[in-house]
Design a protein around this motif. Structure first.
Motif, PDB file in Angstrom:
ATOM      1  N   VAL A 183       0.880  -1.352  -0.043  1.00 12.42           N
ATOM      2  CA  VAL A 183      -0.155   0.072  -0.269  1.00 12.42           C
ATOM      3  C   VAL A 183       0.935   1.324  -0.029  1.00 12.42           C
ATOM      4  O   VAL A 183       0.772   2.321  -0.774  1.00 12.42           O
ATOM      5  N   TRP A 226       2.152   1.771  -3.137  1.00 10.92           N
ATOM      6  CA  TRP A 226       1.144   2.466  -4.143  1.00 10.92           C
ATOM      7  C   TRP A 226       0.887   3.921  -3.911  1.00 10.92           C
ATOM      8  O   TRP A 226       0.933   4.850  -4.845  1.00 10.92           O
ATOM      9  N   LEU A 227       0.892   4.130  -2.573  1.00 14.52           N
ATOM     10  CA  LEU A 227       0.480   5.484  -2.308  1.00 14.52           C
ATOM     11  C   LEU A 227       1.603   6.523  -2.590  1.00 14.52           C
ATOM     12  O   LEU A 227       1.515   7.393  -2.906  1.00 14.52           O
ATOM     13  N   ARG A 236      -4.610   8.102   2.521  1.00 11.53           N
ATOM     14  CA  ARG A 236      -4.140   7.588   3.983  1.00 11.53           C
ATOM     15  C   ARG A 236      -5.040   7.968   4.793  1.00 11.53           C
ATOM     16  O   ARG A 236      -5.074   7.304   6.030  1.00 11.53           O
ATOM     17  N   LEU A 280      -7.552   5.316   5.141  1.00  9.03           N
ATOM     18  CA  LEU A 280      -6.952   3.920   5.605  1.00  9.03           C
ATOM     19  C   LEU A 280      -6.431   4.205   7.173  1.00  9.03           C
ATOM     20  O   LEU A 280      -6.576   3.082   7.907  1.00  9.03           O
ATOM     21  N   LEU A 310      -3.310  -1.561   9.243  1.00 10.84           N
ATOM     22  CA  LEU A 310      -2.947  -1.449   8.014  1.00 10.84           C
ATOM     23  C   LEU A 310      -2.399  -0.064   7.573  1.00 10.84           C
ATOM     24  O   LEU A 310      -1.415   0.149   7.284  1.00 10.84           O
ATOM     25  N   THR A 358       1.547   4.012   6.829  1.00 12.45           N
ATOM     26  CA  THR A 358       1.750   5.367   7.032  1.00 12.45           C
ATOM     27  C   THR A 358       3.395   5.586   7.497  1.00 12.45           C
ATOM     28  O   THR A 358       4.095   6.554   6.841  1.00 12.45           O
TER      29      THR A 358
END
Lengths: 296, 291
Positions: free
Chosen positions: B86, B89-90, B101, B104, B166, B171
């Motif tokens: 993730v 990807w972010l 973000r 999530l 997650l 983060t």
């Protein structure tokens, strides 16, 4: 766009269109990836969506389709939950405990960290290591004797007792965090103040503490998140209903009744609402707090 | 500013007092209690290793230990693998990064109590949303009673923890990505490294600091797992969701077996320290290898 205006030389005509195609494809790929990412976030948030939607339903049994909004939202279950949780009182209790814990932790830990960083001797290093080793102690290891200590000090079922317990368990992280921050701050300002004849505490109050402001903000949010979501300490240390925190109110309200989803979920929404509000308005600090220790 | 020794002591005193009275003393007192026969806050004659001998052969404790360890391995691996993906990807999708973000991270802002009750409803065999979705997808045959089946209960709970944290873990990885100097990543791009190869040979090394933090945090958090089993299953069915923290709590505060509770707490402490030392050694060696 420049590639669309007439190409001047032979060389450009051969490479430019290909580059455009590649760039368009990459941009398209990026767009698709962005959409997929948003969809993934939506999937992760589905349970919270369901929480809100079903909480607005009226009735005694689960709705057939938990994903559909009700035609007319029903607030009766919210009113009941609000009353059953003694909502304002619980929020007030949590707020009081949180603020007192944050104030106590910030004050004691910043003073200690300042001394540890500016008085570098073997014993201060040892003290620092003892504090930091506290980071790995699970609360369950000290829970039972802590109960006994509080009982001996007549601090069971009191705001003071739970605030002291929270402040003590947060101290390792706070000292670690403030010390790390202070190491990046040069000592010259403090020395100048000392030369001007300012005493120790005045130097701290006027020079050091203001410098710590960003660290203090992040730490305070850390404390808020910790205290606001914790169940175990209120469960063990607080017994009278009038001192219930929000999490304890959620637990007590639901634990003693058999509730239908429509009655259950408004309680949860009310329980998480305050912290969601804090998070959404102070997101920058929360993210900074989470990412502590990973560069800037 | 140089602080003199006596002043330093005075400045450290309040924090030290707080920490000593409510963490260090209880820690020592707990070890002492574990050698006595204390029930509730009363009693306390010395009984030697009786409780430790009992703990080793207690089937519930054994089950709690294996559950806690299996749970820890699965949650740490799955959560970190997903979070890395993730974050990767972010990092590349700058336009939607902040919004996604925030979304999530939202589950991590919920109290365990709320999460526990919410997911009890989600998993409910009586019109729970998860089964509604599975019905719609024609998967009716694969619907266990998620929290009532000893084969699925622990993993159903593990999935919730991964769901909750997650975004938190991602983060931290993302912050690491953003702290990497752009020229390094550009150089990697110019070298033509891409996809899995680039990740394996470049990103993976640069992410060492956040990897250390995340593994440490998720291991510490998983070993003390308590809230969701406490709220959702109380260790049932057939002890399949029993965890060490849950057994400690139930012995101390449901049965008032303070001595036995603290014995198990000492066990949890030893386990945490042992795992912590192994992990610190491995992670440090890894960072040294990569440097």
């Amino acid at each position: 766009m420049t590639t669309l205006t007439a190409p001047a030389t032979q060389q450009q005509t051969s490479t430019a269109p290909r580059r455009t195609v590649r760039r368009t494809r990459r941009r398209l790929g990026n767009g698709v990836a962005s959409v997929l990412l948003v969809l993934f976030a939506a999937l992760v948030l589905t349970p919270i969506y369901v929480l809100v939607v079903v909480s607005l339903h009226h009735g005694q049994s689960a709705p057939d389709n938990p994903f559909a909004f009700p035609t007319a939202p029903d607030w009766q279950n919210y009113r009941t939950a609000f009353v059953n949780m003694h909502y304002l009182r619980s929020v007030g209790n949590t707020l009081l405990i949180t603020l007192a814990t944050a104030a106590l932790t910030v004050l004691t830990a910043s003073l200690a960290a300042w001394a540890i960083v500016r008085h570098t001797r073997r014993w201060t290093r040892t003290v620092y290591q003892v504090f930091v080793s506290g980071l790995t102690i699970p609360i369950f290891v000290v829970l039972t004797p802590l109960y006994e200590v509080m009982q001996k000090l007549h601090l069971l079922d009191s705001y003071g007792g739970i605030v002291l317990a929270y402040a003590a368990t947060t101290t390792p992280f706070a000292v670690f965090f403030f010390a790390g921050f202070l190491r990046t701050v040069p000592a010259e300002l403090e020395e100048a103040a000392a030369v001007d004849g300012a005493g120790l505490l005045r130097t701290f109050a006027q020079i050091v503490f203001p410098l710590l402001k960003p660290a203090t903000a992040t730490l305070a949010i850390f404390v808020v998140m910790q205290v606001w979501n914790d169940l175990i300490l209120p469960l063990v240390l607080l017994s009278s209903d009038s001192k219930q925190t929000v999490t304890l109110a959620v637990y007590a309200t639901i634990g003693t009744h058999t509730l239908s989803p429509e009655q259950l979920l408004p309680t949860l929404v009310l329980g998480v609402l305050p912290l969601f509000a804090v998070f959404l308005s102070l997101q920058r600090y929360v993210v900074a707090g989470i990412a502590v220790g990973v560069g800037k | 500013m140089q602080i003199r020794g006596r002043s330093a002591m005075a400045l450290i005193a309040p924090a030290a007092l707080l920490f000593t009275a409510f963490v260090l003393y209880p820690l020592v007192r707990g070890i002492q209690l574990s050698f006595t026969d204390a029930i509730g806050p009363n009693g306390g004659a010395f009984v030697g290793l009786t409780h430790y001998v009992h703990a080793v052969s207690d089937p519930t404790v054994r089950r709690a230990l294996t559950n806690t360890l299996a749970y820890t391995v699965v949650v740490v691996v799955v959560q970190n693998a997903l979070a890395l993906l993730v974050a990767f990807w972010l990092f590349r999708q700058e336009r939607v990064r902040d919004v996604v973000r925030a979304g999530l991270l939202l589950p991590a802002m919920m109290a365990f109590v709320a999460v526990g009750y919410l997911w009890s409803y989600v998993y409910s065999p009586l019109g729970g949303p998860l089964n509604v979705v599975m019905d719609a997808l024609g998967l009716h045959r694969f619907e266990p009673v998620w929290l009532g089946d000893p084969h699925t209960a622990l993993w159903a709970i593990a999935a919730i923890y991964v769901w909750m944290f997650l975004g938190y873990t991602a983060t931290i990885y993302l912050a690491n990505y953003m702290a990497i100097s752009p020229s390094l990543l550009e150089a990697a791009n110019l070298d033509g490294a891409s996809g899995w190869r680039r990740f394996r040979h470049i990103d993976w090394h640069l992410l060492a600091p956040s990897f250390t933090i995340n593994i440490t945090l998720s291991v510490i958090g998983s070993l003390r797992v308590f809230d969701l089993p406490f709220i959702m299953t109380q260790g049932a069915p057939e002890d399949s969701t029993q965890t060490l923290s849950l057994v400690i709590y139930n012995n101390s505060f449901a049965n008032y077996q303070f001595a036995y509770g603290t014995t198990l707490a000492v066990g949890l402490l030893v386990l945490t320290v042992v795992v912590g030392v192994i992990q610190a050694t491995l992670l440090r060696r890894r960072e040294a290898d990569l440097a």
